[in-house]
Design a protein around this motif. Structure first.
Motif, short mmCIF file in Angstrom:
data_model
loop_
_atom_site.label_atom_id
_atom_site.label_comp_id
_atom_site.label_asym_id
_atom_site.label_seq_id
_atom_site.Cartn_x
_atom_site.Cartn_y
_atom_site.Cartn_z
N ALA A 79 0.78 -1.12 0.08
CA ALA A 79 -0.04 0.10 -0.01
C ALA A 79 0.96 1.13 0.05
O ALA A 79 1.47 1.49 0.98
CB ALA A 79 -1.04 -0.19 1.32
N ALA A 80 0.91 2.08 -1.24
CA ALA A 80 1.73 3.11 -1.35
C ALA A 80 3.28 2.89 -0.77
O ALA A 80 3.75 3.77 -0.10
CB ALA A 80 1.20 4.14 -0.57
N SER A 81 3.78 1.85 -0.99
CA SER A 81 4.97 1.54 -0.42
C SER A 81 6.16 1.87 -1.57
O SER A 81 5.84 2.47 -2.58
CB SER A 81 5.30 -0.02 -0.48
OG SER A 81 4.22 -0.41 0.59
N PHE A 82 7.42 1.68 -1.24
CA PHE A 82 8.53 2.12 -1.75
C PHE A 82 9.64 1.22 -1.26
O PHE A 82 9.81 0.61 -0.24
CB PHE A 82 8.84 3.56 -1.58
CG PHE A 82 8.93 4.05 -0.07
CD1 PHE A 82 10.34 3.74 0.54
CD2 PHE A 82 7.61 4.44 0.43
CE1 PHE A 82 9.98 4.07 2.06
CE2 PHE A 82 7.72 4.76 1.68
CZ PHE A 82 8.94 4.85 2.71
N LEU A 83 10.75 1.16 -2.39
CA LEU A 83 11.94 -0.11 -2.16
C LEU A 83 13.07 0.71 -2.25
O LEU A 83 14.08 0.29 -2.26
CB LEU A 83 11.74 -1.09 -3.14
CG LEU A 83 10.70 -1.99 -3.04
CD1 LEU A 83 10.69 -2.95 -4.21
CD2 LEU A 83 10.61 -2.76 -1.71
N GLU A 84 13.19 2.09 -2.54
CA GLU A 84 14.04 3.04 -2.57
C GLU A 84 13.54 4.48 -2.24
O GLU A 84 12.53 4.61 -1.90
CB GLU A 84 14.70 3.10 -3.96
CG GLU A 84 13.64 3.59 -5.09
CD GLU A 84 14.07 3.77 -6.54
OE1 GLU A 84 15.41 3.55 -6.90
OE2 GLU A 84 13.47 3.26 -7.59
N ASN A 85 14.65 5.54 -2.10
CA ASN A 85 14.37 6.91 -1.60
C ASN A 85 13.02 7.25 -2.49
O ASN A 85 12.89 7.30 -3.86
CB ASN A 85 15.45 7.66 -1.95
CG ASN A 85 15.14 9.08 -1.46
OD1 ASN A 85 13.88 9.53 -1.70
ND2 ASN A 85 16.03 9.71 -0.83
N LYS A 174 5.35 8.83 -7.92
CA LYS A 174 4.93 7.79 -9.09
C LYS A 174 5.76 6.92 -9.71
O LYS A 174 5.41 5.77 -9.95
CB LYS A 174 4.24 8.56 -10.05
CG LYS A 174 2.81 9.56 -9.67
CD LYS A 174 1.78 8.74 -8.92
CE LYS A 174 0.73 9.90 -8.10
NZ LYS A 174 -0.31 9.04 -7.43
N LYS A 175 7.03 7.25 -9.64
CA LYS A 175 8.03 6.10 -10.09
C LYS A 175 8.39 5.17 -9.23
O LYS A 175 9.05 4.10 -9.82
CB LYS A 175 9.57 7.12 -10.77
CG LYS A 175 9.05 8.25 -11.49
CD LYS A 175 10.50 9.09 -11.67
CE LYS A 175 10.32 10.07 -12.79
NZ LYS A 175 11.62 10.95 -12.76
N SER A 176 8.01 5.14 -8.04
CA SER A 176 8.35 4.08 -7.18
C SER A 176 7.74 2.68 -7.50
O SER A 176 8.44 1.68 -7.27
CB SER A 176 7.74 4.50 -5.77
OG SER A 176 8.48 5.66 -5.27
N VAL A 177 6.60 2.77 -8.17
CA VAL A 177 6.09 1.66 -8.61
C VAL A 177 6.90 0.78 -9.70
O VAL A 177 6.60 -0.28 -9.89
CB VAL A 177 4.48 1.77 -9.13
CG1 VAL A 177 4.38 2.42 -10.42
CG2 VAL A 177 3.90 0.61 -9.24
N HIS A 178 7.61 1.55 -10.42
CA HIS A 178 8.30 0.93 -11.63
C HIS A 178 9.30 -0.13 -11.11
O HIS A 178 9.48 -1.18 -11.55
CB HIS A 178 9.22 1.91 -12.19
CG HIS A 178 8.41 3.04 -12.99
ND1 HIS A 178 7.18 2.72 -13.24
CD2 HIS A 178 8.64 4.30 -13.27
CE1 HIS A 178 6.53 3.92 -13.94
NE2 HIS A 178 7.42 4.72 -13.80
N LEU A 179 9.98 0.08 -9.89
CA LEU A 179 10.92 -0.83 -9.37
C LEU A 179 10.08 -2.23 -8.69
O LEU A 179 10.58 -3.21 -9.05
CB LEU A 179 11.70 -0.26 -8.03
CG LEU A 179 12.85 -1.17 -7.44
CD1 LEU A 179 13.78 -1.56 -8.51
CD2 LEU A 179 13.30 -0.35 -6.46
#
Length: 216
Positions: A79-85, A174-179
């Motif tokens: 849910a609205a997560s991220f794997l990098e900055n 919005k770019k976070s989802v790409h990873l």
């Protein structure tokens, strides 16, 4: 998974009692490092098949859980997560006026719009402030520092997952989802109405999503 567990209350009220639920509070863990927290969590969840719901920063921990072969994961909901900055704003986290926010000096309508994409939801703001007060400044600063220095992982994962993108997220690019799309070979990306704290902004959506995942 959540920092204090408090913020999952709106969702928990919508889920049936027959579901076996476990809220893992990051504050209860000994380590502050995501990789070590993942191994610590393995002792809490046992060997049963599980579905993980990880919001925001917890998504990075869930990723590392997915790399541990002994963890029996059926599905991960990010849910609205991220794997990098997550954004340029995270680099300025050290400048956040934590005490002003903690003590309620920031008007609720500002926090409501910024965190939940709602005009003035005083209940959600009070829930956020209650959760914030359970975390001391040193722990919070350390967590924010970890977030600002996250380095993108590279190992691919075969665990099925769903990534829920918050339509009005002012904290995560919005770019976070790409990873996620690159690393998870079995991923479904969906959009939901709400702010960065999307589980709280739209608990009904997640209730239905969880039921759908269980039915698979």
């Amino acid at each position: 998974m959540d920092g204090t567990g408090e913020l999952f209350n709106p969702l928990l009220k919508l889920l049936p009692q027959y579901l076996e639920l476990q809220v893992i509070c990051l504050n209860s863990l000994c380590s502050q490092k995501p990789e070590e927290q993942a191994f610590e969590i393995t002792s809490l969840i046992g060997e049963d098949e599980i579905i993980i719901l990880a919001e925001s920063y917890s998504g990075f921990i869930a990723y590392h859980l997915s790399l541990i072969p002994t963890v029996n994961i059926k599905h991960i909901i990010f849910a609205a997560s991220f794997l990098e900055n997550p954004s340029k704003l995270s680099k300025l986290s050290s400048l956040l006026p934590l005490n002003l926010i903690r003590n309620g000096f920031i008007p609720s309508f500002i926090l409501s719009r910024f965190l939940f994409a709602q005009s003035n939801n005083k209940y959600l703001v009070s829930l956020f402030l209650s959760a914030l007060k359970l975390i001391d400044n040193s722990t919070l600063k350390q967590r924010l520092k970890i977030i600002s220095n996250l380095v993108a992982p590279v190992k691919q994962v075969s665990v099925p997952c769903t990534y829920v993108n918050a339509k009005s997220d002012y904290l995560v690019s919005k770019k976070s989802v790409h990873l996620f799309n690159e690393l998870f070979v079995n991923i479904n990306i969906v959009n939901a109405t709400g702010g960065h704290f999307i589980v709280q902004s739209n608990p009904l959506y997640f209730s239905k999503l969880i039921h759908g995942v269980i039915a698979i």
